[in-house]
Motif scaffolding. Structure first.
Motif, PDB file in Angstrom:
ATOM      1  N   ALA A  10       0.858  -1.197   0.000  1.00 15.74           N
ATOM      2  CA  ALA A  10       0.000   0.000   0.000  1.00 15.74           C
ATOM      3  C   ALA A  10       0.886   1.238   0.000  1.00 15.74           C
ATOM      4  O   ALA A  10       0.664   2.193   0.736  1.00 15.74           O
ATOM      5  CB  ALA A  10      -0.931  -0.011   1.203  1.00 15.74           C
ATOM      6  N   ILE A  12       2.922   3.907  -2.927  1.00 10.67           N
ATOM      7  CA  ILE A  12       2.338   4.772  -3.966  1.00 10.67           C
ATOM      8  C   ILE A  12       1.670   3.939  -5.064  1.00 10.67           C
ATOM      9  O   ILE A  12       0.547   4.235  -5.485  1.00 10.67           O
ATOM     10  CB  ILE A  12       3.426   5.689  -4.578  1.00 10.67           C
ATOM     11  N   GLY A  53       9.095  -1.249   4.932  1.00 10.98           N
ATOM     12  CA  GLY A  53       8.972  -1.566   3.508  1.00 10.98           C
ATOM     13  C   GLY A  53       9.344  -0.427   2.569  1.00 10.98           C
ATOM     14  O   GLY A  53       9.412  -0.625   1.361  1.00 10.98           O
ATOM     15  N   VAL A 145       3.250 -10.439   2.717  1.00 13.66           N
ATOM     16  CA  VAL A 145       3.104 -11.499   1.714  1.00 13.66           C
ATOM     17  C   VAL A 145       4.443 -12.218   1.599  1.00 13.66           C
ATOM     18  O   VAL A 145       5.469 -11.587   1.364  1.00 13.66           O
ATOM     19  CB  VAL A 145       2.689 -10.918   0.345  1.00 13.66           C
ATOM     20  N   LYS A 185      10.625  -1.156  -4.068  1.00 12.99           N
ATOM     21  CA  LYS A 185      12.074  -1.350  -4.087  1.00 12.99           C
ATOM     22  C   LYS A 185      12.496  -2.533  -3.205  1.00 12.99           C
ATOM     23  O   LYS A 185      13.415  -3.252  -3.524  1.00 12.99           O
ATOM     24  CB  LYS A 185      12.699  -0.043  -3.564  1.00 12.99           C
ATOM     25  N   PHE A 245      13.008  21.077  -1.863  1.00 11.37           N
ATOM     26  CA  PHE A 245      11.644  20.570  -2.023  1.00 11.37           C
ATOM     27  C   PHE A 245      10.760  21.266  -0.989  1.00 11.37           C
ATOM     28  O   PHE A 245      10.810  20.908   0.197  1.00 11.37           O
ATOM     29  CB  PHE A 245      11.595  19.049  -1.796  1.00 11.37           C
ATOM     30  N   MET A 303      20.869   7.549   0.781  1.00  5.99           N
ATOM     31  CA  MET A 303      20.234   6.468   0.029  1.00  5.99           C
ATOM     32  C   MET A 303      21.102   6.077  -1.161  1.00  5.99           C
ATOM     33  O   MET A 303      21.408   6.915  -2.010  1.00  5.99           O
ATOM     34  CB  MET A 303      18.889   6.989  -0.490  1.00  5.99           C
ATOM     35  N   LEU A 306      20.653   3.120  -6.149  1.00  6.21           N
ATOM     36  CA  LEU A 306      19.665   3.766  -7.015  1.00  6.21           C
ATOM     37  C   LEU A 306      19.850   3.225  -8.432  1.00  6.21           C
ATOM     38  O   LEU A 306      20.623   3.760  -9.223  1.00  6.21           O
ATOM     39  CB  LEU A 306      19.827   5.286  -6.944  1.00  6.21           C
TER      40      LEU A 306
HETATM   41  C1  LIG Z   1      15.558   8.535  -2.863  1.00  3.29           C
HETATM   42  C2  LIG Z   1      14.310   8.469  -3.695  1.00  3.29           C
HETATM   43  C3  LIG Z   1      13.624   9.636  -4.005  1.00  3.29           C
HETATM   44  C4  LIG Z   1      12.501   9.578  -4.833  1.00  3.29           C
HETATM   45  N1  LIG Z   1      11.857  10.737  -5.180  1.00  3.29           N
HETATM   46  C5  LIG Z   1      10.779  10.670  -5.991  1.00  3.29           C
HETATM   47  C6  LIG Z   1      10.074  11.838  -6.365  1.00  3.29           C
HETATM   48  O1  LIG Z   1      10.410  12.956  -5.971  1.00  3.29           O
HETATM   49  N2  LIG Z   1       9.006  11.713  -7.184  1.00  3.29           N
HETATM   50  C7  LIG Z   1       8.591  10.492  -7.659  1.00  3.29           C
HETATM   51  O2  LIG Z   1       7.617  10.427  -8.400  1.00  3.29           O
HETATM   52  N3  LIG Z   1       9.238   9.376  -7.312  1.00  3.29           N
HETATM   53  C8  LIG Z   1      10.308   9.428  -6.502  1.00  3.29           C
HETATM   54  N4  LIG Z   1      10.947   8.294  -6.137  1.00  3.29           N
HETATM   55  C9  LIG Z   1      10.452   7.012  -6.638  1.00  3.29           C
HETATM   56  C10 LIG Z   1       9.221   6.595  -5.864  1.00  3.29           C
HETATM   57  O3  LIG Z   1       9.421   6.688  -4.480  1.00  3.29           O
HETATM   58  C11 LIG Z   1       8.857   5.178  -6.216  1.00  3.29           C
HETATM   59  O4  LIG Z   1       8.891   5.023  -7.596  1.00  3.29           O
HETATM   60  C12 LIG Z   1       7.477   4.835  -5.702  1.00  3.29           C
HETATM   61  O5  LIG Z   1       7.416   4.835  -4.315  1.00  3.29           O
HETATM   62  C13 LIG Z   1       7.092   3.463  -6.252  1.00  3.29           C
HETATM   63  O6  LIG Z   1       5.920   3.017  -5.665  1.00  3.29           O
HETATM   64  P1  LIG Z   1       5.788   1.479  -5.277  1.00  3.29           P
HETATM   65  O7  LIG Z   1       4.389   1.314  -4.855  1.00  3.29           O
HETATM   66  O8  LIG Z   1       6.334   0.645  -6.326  1.00  3.29           O
HETATM   67  O9  LIG Z   1       6.754   1.304  -4.031  1.00  3.29           O
HETATM   68  P2  LIG Z   1       6.605   1.891  -2.568  1.00  3.29           P
HETATM   69  O10 LIG Z   1       5.947   3.212  -2.597  1.00  3.29           O
HETATM   70  O11 LIG Z   1       7.949   1.778  -1.970  1.00  3.29           O
HETATM   71  O12 LIG Z   1       5.619   0.900  -1.841  1.00  3.29           O
HETATM   72  C14 LIG Z   1       5.861  -0.474  -1.708  1.00  3.29           C
HETATM   73  C15 LIG Z   1       4.969  -0.982  -0.583  1.00  3.29           C
HETATM   74  O13 LIG Z   1       4.952  -2.396  -0.560  1.00  3.29           O
HETATM   75  C16 LIG Z   1       5.076  -2.845   0.789  1.00  3.29           C
HETATM   76  N5  LIG Z   1       5.624  -4.202   0.735  1.00  3.29           N
HETATM   77  C17 LIG Z   1       6.836  -4.592   0.267  1.00  3.29           C
HETATM   78  N6  LIG Z   1       6.957  -5.929   0.319  1.00  3.29           N
HETATM   79  C18 LIG Z   1       5.797  -6.393   0.819  1.00  3.29           C
HETATM   80  C19 LIG Z   1       5.318  -7.696   1.114  1.00  3.29           C
HETATM   81  N7  LIG Z   1       6.064  -8.772   0.868  1.00  3.29           N
HETATM   82  N8  LIG Z   1       4.089  -7.832   1.646  1.00  3.29           N
HETATM   83  C20 LIG Z   1       3.306  -6.749   1.883  1.00  3.29           C
HETATM   84  N9  LIG Z   1       3.716  -5.485   1.646  1.00  3.29           N
HETATM   85  C21 LIG Z   1       4.939  -5.316   1.099  1.00  3.29           C
HETATM   86  C22 LIG Z   1       5.992  -1.821   1.412  1.00  3.29           C
HETATM   87  O14 LIG Z   1       5.901  -1.811   2.816  1.00  3.29           O
HETATM   88  C23 LIG Z   1       5.476  -0.522   0.770  1.00  3.29           C
HETATM   89  O15 LIG Z   1       4.424   0.036   1.505  1.00  3.29           O
HETATM   90  C24 LIG Z   1      12.053   8.331  -5.315  1.00  3.29           C
HETATM   91  C25 LIG Z   1      12.741   7.163  -4.988  1.00  3.29           C
HETATM   92  C26 LIG Z   1      13.851   7.223  -4.179  1.00  3.29           C
HETATM   93  C27 LIG Z   1      14.583   5.953  -3.858  1.00  3.29           C
END
Ligand SMILES: Cc1cc2nc3c(=O)[nH]c(=O)nc-3n(C[C@H](O)[C@H](O)[C@H](O)COP(=O)(O)OP(=O)(O)OC[C@H]3O[C@@H](n4cnc5c(N)ncnc54)[C@H](O)[C@@H]3O)c2cc1C
Length: 506
Positions: A10, A12, A53, A145, A185, A245, A303, A306
């Motif tokens: 849950a 982004i 996460g 999961v 990630k 920011f 961090m 990347l």
């Molecule tokens: C340093 C940094 C800065 C960034 N800045 C920006 C920005 O300014 N603008 C932008 O658009 N993007 C930015 N990004 C990229 C952005 O953060 C990610 O692309 C975005 O969060 C991707 O969404 P996601 O849902 O894939 O992952 P996430 O938002 O990381 O969510 C993944 C979720 O899955 C959950 N999860 C993981 N494994 C499991 C499991 N096995 N079971 C249940 N739950 C699980 C985690 O707890 C988490 O809540 C940045 C990234 C980084 C590393």
């Protein structure tokens, strides 16, 4: 009966999936390993939210206009809730220089170029609360999961029919019509498919930088520095890139990105005093971080790892998996400098809904979703990878004693610095068009491919520096040696290291 969709994560991507699928009437269940949002206070949340996460939770985040436009079109009420929590909107007009502002006439298209920015915890809290309020969306926090439920079809393609995991420690097995993997990630579920032999192709390489972020708060009675009368709050010195920011509730964060090859700087910048000292030496940051204006409120969050990574879930028209859709960082990772990750996730979720609405056939769904992603996101991925590769090369060259740029490199650099950059700083129409690519509203190279725009860029380039003098931004900061000496860092060590054959060849 409505389809049941399980979403791993849950963050982004998971939240965007909920936003996109909820109106389609499907039952959407988000399974999130971390705990719920336990407070409505953004400051408390920033300090207390434990997100195992999401390692980058406290890194600077901004949403490009593409994501805001999707929210506006699909869930306008969410934008109101974001605003209520203090999420800021930075408009096209906010980006103009004083010189540009004098000639600025607002156009309806400028409404499509608005950035959302705040602490990521605040953005996520608003999105999560809104998603939770949607009738057919459930978020199960504390659900880790562990495995996908898979089987291999007679045709060699894998089918995913559910997940197994632990909910607050107790084992749980859930089945569904489809599983969306938005585990980000830190996610590991897709690895299971790869290990079991699903034909998922992957390309991955370093984006060449490390990210360092520190949070600040304006002191009582202080406003943010005026953007026009101060030097730009973003800049690139080669050995570091920086940006402010603006956040919610009087907070803001500073991010400094350091090339991987700058070992001395990247080791030292985690020290808050060094970080702060750097900000005071940069004319674009000094107005924000000086003692009178603000105080720091956090440590320096670093961090690494990347990576740019692209995963192909379909090869030669044949899907690797049915009933399983990856999105967000599980599918594509990009250099955070471009701020595209969250928009990639939102676009993918939108394309997923279109795909699920279009056909019920699992194989056709896998292929159609893949093709949409390829068409929509691949150009942005390739452009940023090209830019990263060239930045990595430049960072190494800067540390190579006696390195002389080729004529071709010098011409190309001059075209970008003295042509493209100056043209968009001079001509609002061009800036508007370039911003459409930046914000992912159209192909990133489209604006420069238009003969009229290219001619304008060439016009500014050919005029020369003297005629364009007013459009050059002030010097963004000191040279590398000067900065390193002021910070009492060894400016020679990385140069010596680069002279070693392995480092130069890497
Ligand atoms: C340093 C940094 C800065 C960034 N800045 C920006 C920005 O300014 N603008 C932008 O658009 N993007 C930015 N990004 C990229 C952005 O953060 C990610 O692309 C975005 O969060 C991707 O969404 P996601 O849902 O894939 O992952 P996430 O938002 O990381 O969510 C993944 C979720 O899955 C959950 N999860 C993981 N494994 C499991 C499991 N096995 N079971 C249940 N739950 C699980 C985690 O707890 C988490 O809540 C940045 C990234 C980084 C590393």
């Amino acid at each position: 009966m409505a389809e049941k969709i399980l979403v791993i994560g849950a963050g982004i991507g998971g939240l965007c999936t909920a936003l996109m699928l909820a109106p389609s009437g499907r039952e959407v269940i988000l399974l999130e390993r971390d705990g719920p949002v336990e407070t409505g206070n953004p400051d408390e949340l920033f300090l207390s939210w434990k997100r195992t996460g999401v390692g980058h939770l406290r890194q600077s985040h901004a949403f490009l206009a593409r994501l805001r436009n999707i929210m506006k079109a699909e869930h306008p009420a969410l934008l109101d809730q974001l605003a209520e929590l203090g999420v800021r909107e930075l408009t096209f007009e906010n980006m103009l220089t004083e010189h540009q502002l004098a000639a600025y006439k607002p156009e309806p298209a400028d409404e499509e170029l608005i950035i959302l920015t705040s602490r990521r915890t605040t953005l996520e809290m608003a999105m999560r609360r809104y998603a939770e309020s949607l009738e057919n969306v459930t978020i199960r926090s504390g659900f880790l999961v562990r495995r996908l439920i898979t089987s291999k079809g007679a045709d060699g393609v894998f089918d995913v029919t559910g997940v197994e995991g632990e909910e607050n420690g107790a084992p749980v097995r859930l089945t569904a019509d489809a599983v969306v993997d938005a585990s980000g990630k830190s996610g590991f579920t897709i690895e299971q498919l790869i290990d079991e032999g699903a034909s998922i192709k992957e390309e991955s390489e370093s984006s060449g930088i490390l990210y360092f972020t520190r949070h600040y708060r304006l002191r009582d009675g202080q406003d943010e520095p005026d953007r026009r009368s101060n030097p730009p709050a973003t800049g690139d010195l080669g050995y570091l890139k920086f940006g402010v920011f603006p956040g919610d509730g009087g907070n803001f964060s500073i991010t400094i990105a350091i090339p991987e090859v700058e070992m001395e700087m990247r080791k030292s910048i985690l020290n808050p005093d060094i970080f702060h000292q750097i900000t005071l030496m940069l004319p674009g940051l000094y107005p924000w971080t000086n003692e009178t204006r603000s105080e720091s409120t956090s440590k320096v969050f670093g961090m690494g790892d990347l990576q740019s990574r692209w995963r192909d879930m379909v090869t030669d028209g044949r899907p690797a998996v049915r009933g399983y859709f990856a999105l967000g960082d599980t599918l594509i990772r990009t250099n955070p400098l471009y701020g595209r990750g969250c928009s990639f996730a939102a676009v993918s979720a939108q394309r997923l809904r279109e795909t699920l609405d279009e056909t019920a056939d699992p194989a056709a769904r896998a292929v159609a979703y893949y093709n949409r992603i390829l068409e929509e996101l691949r150009p942005f991925y390739l452009t940023q990878r090209r830019q990263d590769r060239s930045a990595i090369k430049r960072a190494k060259q800067a540390l190579t004693p006696g390195y002389r740029k080729s004529l071709r490199s010098r011409i190309l650099e001059s075209f970008i610095d003295d042509g493209v950059r100056i043209a968009v700083r001079s001509d609002i129409r061009l800036l508007r068009e370039a911003m459409r690519g930046f914000h992912m509203l159209e192909h990133p190279d489209k604006w420069l491919g238009k003969p009229r725009n290219l001619a304008k860029v060439l016009y500014y380039w050919s005029r020369g520096k003297k005629s364009n003098a007013a459009a050059y931004p002030p010097n963004p900061g000191p040279e590398r040696t000067q900065m390193m000496q002021a910070l009492k860092l060894d400016y020679q060590a990385d140069i010596d290291r680069m002279a070693e054959p392995e480092a130069a060849a890497a």
